[in-house]
Design an enzyme around this catalytic site. Structure first.
Site, PDB file in Angstrom:
ATOM      1  N   PHE A 149       0.875  -1.175   0.000  1.00 52.31           N
ATOM      2  CA  PHE A 149       0.000   0.000   0.000  1.00 52.31           C
ATOM      3  C   PHE A 149       0.917   1.231   0.000  1.00 52.31           C
ATOM      4  CE2 PHE A 149      -2.929   3.129   1.892  1.00 52.31           C
ATOM      5  CZ  PHE A 149      -3.956   2.990   0.971  1.00 52.31           C
ATOM      6  N   ASP A 230       3.576  -4.232   8.592  1.00 48.90           N
ATOM      7  CA  ASP A 230       2.327  -3.481   8.537  1.00 48.90           C
ATOM      8  C   ASP A 230       1.219  -4.527   8.543  1.00 48.90           C
ATOM      9  OD1 ASP A 230      -0.017  -2.209   7.781  1.00 48.90           O
ATOM     10  OD2 ASP A 230       0.996  -0.792   6.442  1.00 48.90           O
ATOM     11  N   TYR A 255      -9.680   0.218  11.906  1.00 48.43           N
ATOM     12  CA  TYR A 255     -10.972   0.449  11.229  1.00 48.43           C
ATOM     13  C   TYR A 255     -11.332  -0.650  10.236  1.00 48.43           C
ATOM     14  CZ  TYR A 255      -7.606   2.836   8.133  1.00 48.43           C
ATOM     15  OH  TYR A 255      -6.516   3.152   7.367  1.00 48.43           O
ATOM     16  N   LYS A 256     -10.436  -1.627  10.062  1.00 53.90           N
ATOM     17  CA  LYS A 256     -10.776  -2.720   9.139  1.00 53.90           C
ATOM     18  C   LYS A 256     -11.418  -3.852   9.950  1.00 53.90           C
ATOM     19  CE  LYS A 256      -6.862  -1.536   6.127  1.00 53.90           C
ATOM     20  NZ  LYS A 256      -7.494  -0.861   5.001  1.00 53.90           N
ATOM     21  N   ARG A 406     -12.405  -6.259  -4.837  1.00 60.11           N
ATOM     22  CA  ARG A 406     -11.935  -6.808  -3.553  1.00 60.11           C
ATOM     23  C   ARG A 406     -13.153  -7.105  -2.684  1.00 60.11           C
ATOM     24  NH1 ARG A 406      -7.738  -3.494   0.186  1.00 60.11           N
ATOM     25  NH2 ARG A 406      -9.638  -2.317   0.507  1.00 60.11           N
TER      26      ARG A 406
HETATM   27  C1  PLP Z   1      -1.318  -1.843   4.449  1.00 59.71           C
HETATM   28  C2  PLP Z   1      -1.907  -0.501   4.794  1.00 59.71           C
HETATM   29  N1  PLP Z   1      -1.221   0.341   5.579  1.00 59.71           N
HETATM   30  C3  PLP Z   1      -1.720   1.562   5.889  1.00 59.71           C
HETATM   31  C4  PLP Z   1      -2.945   1.974   5.421  1.00 59.71           C
HETATM   32  C5  PLP Z   1      -3.477   3.327   5.713  1.00 59.71           C
HETATM   33  O1  PLP Z   1      -2.938   3.951   6.774  1.00 59.71           O
HETATM   34  P1  PLP Z   1      -3.698   5.133   7.510  1.00 59.71           P
HETATM   35  O2  PLP Z   1      -4.628   4.499   8.462  1.00 59.71           O
HETATM   36  O3  PLP Z   1      -2.610   5.896   8.135  1.00 59.71           O
HETATM   37  O4  PLP Z   1      -4.451   5.920   6.487  1.00 59.71           O
HETATM   38  C6  PLP Z   1      -3.689   1.108   4.619  1.00 59.71           C
HETATM   39  C7  PLP Z   1      -5.018   1.470   4.105  1.00 59.71           C
HETATM   40  O5  PLP Z   1      -5.716   2.268   4.551  1.00 59.71           O
HETATM   41  C8  PLP Z   1      -3.149  -0.142   4.301  1.00 59.71           C
HETATM   42  O6  PLP Z   1      -3.814  -0.983   3.521  1.00 59.71           O
HETATM   43  N1  3DJ Z   2      -8.156   3.215   4.750  1.00 61.56           N
HETATM   44  C1  3DJ Z   2      -9.026   3.786   3.911  1.00 61.56           C
HETATM   45  C2  3DJ Z   2      -9.664   4.971   4.261  1.00 61.56           C
HETATM   46  O1  3DJ Z   2      -9.399   5.509   5.491  1.00 61.56           O
HETATM   47  C3  3DJ Z   2     -10.584   5.563   3.404  1.00 61.56           C
HETATM   48  C4  3DJ Z   2     -10.863   4.948   2.202  1.00 61.56           C
HETATM   49  C5  3DJ Z   2     -10.242   3.762   1.832  1.00 61.56           C
HETATM   50  C6  3DJ Z   2      -9.280   3.219   2.668  1.00 61.56           C
HETATM   51  C7  3DJ Z   2      -8.587   1.990   2.268  1.00 61.56           C
HETATM   52  O2  3DJ Z   2      -9.065   0.929   2.436  1.00 61.56           O
HETATM   53  C8  3DJ Z   2      -7.277   2.003   1.695  1.00 61.56           C
HETATM   54  C9  3DJ Z   2      -6.729   0.684   2.056  1.00 61.56           C
HETATM   55  N2  3DJ Z   2      -5.839   0.522   3.076  1.00 61.56           N
HETATM   56  C10 3DJ Z   2      -6.830  -0.459   1.150  1.00 61.56           C
HETATM   57  O3  3DJ Z   2      -6.633  -1.558   1.618  1.00 61.56           O
HETATM   58  O4  3DJ Z   2      -7.108  -0.328  -0.017  1.00 61.56           O
END
Ligand code: PLP
Ligand code: 3DJ
Length: 445
Positions: A149, A230, A255-256, A406
């Protein structure tokens, strides 16, 4: 029309009837019956709302007293949630804390360890390390991979630049052979003596390939490098044993699969042997608790992962995680993983059935469960428009360029019949040609 599927609706209904996790679905408010977002944002649960409401109530009724008198005092809430998360990553309580965002945590941890492993001018730290010779690694190169990512690379590159090191020279990316996955042999190939840190995802965000954390950590250590991860796409979906694997550091979001809400606070793990290192991005919330309110200008980092906090714990984006973890504790991460594997296997099988029947779908996720995270990459040449058509039909999925729909059947709120229904929709979109009415997408998904 005869069914292209090798599994019947009756089969999947029977699996739902026997599923011990099925009742958890009622604890969530789902924006759609088929919420398969994959996984960018988990849905809200009653439990997450309960703890958020509790904190809002404490704010209303007690104001500033909440810092000390909250049901879980806000003052130590980040450490408390760290302790609650520790079993999910297989670590001791003081090796885990919630803080910042994932991206910020990559900045501070990569920065902290680059200062120790890379050949950069000694940095004037605001606090002396209280642990000596903890970092047994050296090298000016960080190994990552080309399917990461992007935010991970932005952060690593910036940390190189801040140390006067050219990121184009020092960030080494392992290439993918098939555009979907990364081979262990290719990572090993990249591990020359100049590598100081191997930084990998636990699972790739697009294909969902799951990595063997223990093997990668051993590989890094055998080459005199640190192993950082990560784990955004696995914490809450896949059990981890970071301490037993001797992982050096890790970051993830909540948040996932942890369903703590948009932008909710992130998590980090730092192996206990590094407690006492001064962080690269210091802030008063990482000060040791005992002296934090002495408000002295001399900074004294906590002797725990808590040192990598920066500013005040954002209570409103931390509170939902408490309820989410109550729910997950009840469900049990082993059962979650077991069901997740069954759901993703079913989805992949149904997609393969469609491919066999002549539809242009393909499974882009490893079929071996040991190499599969919590989602399935369903590939299609017109994936963007197919994703939009699915959403219009109430099937919430993500499109990830160039060709991936996805789909995440998250075990706490998705059942086997739901997965079957999604496969039918994948078929029906193509049969109807509905996707052809859409233009290429713009903006977030
Ligand atoms: C592997 C990975 N790392 C980091 C992030 C994003 O990080 P953040 O929460 O700082 O936006 C994502 C997607 O949101 C991700 O898929
Ligand atoms: N993390 C996200 C967000 O805060 C807003 C919109 C989308 C995303 C995402 O899912 C990006 C991500 N980490 C991904 O897996 O594609």
């Amino acid at each position: 029309m005869s069914s292209p599927f090798s599994v019947s609706r009756e089969d999947v209904a029977a699996r739902d009837a026997a599923d011990p996790l099925a009742p958890f679905r009622d604890r969530f408010d789902l924006p759609s019956d088929l919420y398969m977002d994959g996984n960018s944002l988990g849905p809200v649960s009653d439990d997450a709302e309960r703890t958020l409401d509790r904190v809002v109530g404490e704010w209303r009724d007690r104001g500033i007293e909440g810092w000390t008198d909250g049901e879980q005092p806000w003052w130590e809430y980040a450490e408390y949630l760290g302790e609650r998360l520790a079993p999910y990553v297989g670590a001791d309580a003081d090796e885990v804390v919630v803080a910042n965002s994932t991206t910020v945590n990559i900045h501070t941890l990569i920065g902290t360890f680059l200062d120790r492993v890379a050949d950069v001018p000694a940095r004037e730290l605001d606090a002396p390390d209280t642990v000596e010779d903890a970092v047994d690694a050296s090298g000016n190169v960080v190994v990552a991979n080309e399917l990461d990512f992007p935010t991970d690379h932005y952060a690593i590159r910036a940390q190189f630049r801040q140390r006067g090191l050219d990121p184009d020279e020092h960030l080494r990316l392992v290439e993918s052979r098939d555009g979907r996955t990364i081979e262990l042999a290719d990572i090993a190939e990249a591990m020359d003596d100049d590598v100081g840190i191997l930084f990998m995802p636990t699972a790739l965000y697009r294909s969902g390939q799951l990595f063997d954390v223990e093997a990668l950590t051993e590989l890094a250590h055998d080459h005199g490098a640190l192993a950082g991860f990560d784990a955004a796409h696995t914490v809450g979906a896949v059990p981890h044993e970071f301490a037993a694997a001797d992982v050096d550091f890790a970051v993830w979001c909540s948040y996932k699969y942890l369903n703590a809400g948009p932008g909710s606070i992130a998590g980090l793990y730092v192996n206990e042997r590094y407690h006492g290192l001064a962080p690269a991005l210091p802030g008063w919330w990482g000060n040791e608790k005992e002296s934090q309110f002495d408000l002295e200008l001399a900074y004294r980092p906590a002797e725990s992962a808590g040192a990598w906090q920066i500013g005040t714990v954002p209570m409103l984006s931390a509170a939902p995680l408490e309820g989410s973890l109550d729910l997950l504790d009840e469900a049990g991460i082993e059962r979650v993983r077991e069901k997740s594997l069954a759901l993703t296997d079913l989805l992949a099988t149904l997609v393969e059935d469609l491919a066999d029947a002549g539809y242009e779908y393909a499974v882009g996720t490893p079929r071996d469960g040991a190499r599969r995270g919590g989602h399935v990459a369903v590939e299609h040449p017109d994936a963007d428009r197919v994703s939009q058509a699915l959403r219009e039909r109430g099937v919430v999925v993500d499109y990830r360029p160039p060709n991936v729909v996805r789909i995440c059947p998250a075990p706490l709120y998705v059942g086997f019949e739901n997965v079957f229904a999604v496969a039918e929709q994948l078929r029906d979109v193509i049969e109807s040609g509905d996707h052809e009415a859409f233009a290429a997408s713009e903006g977030v998904s």
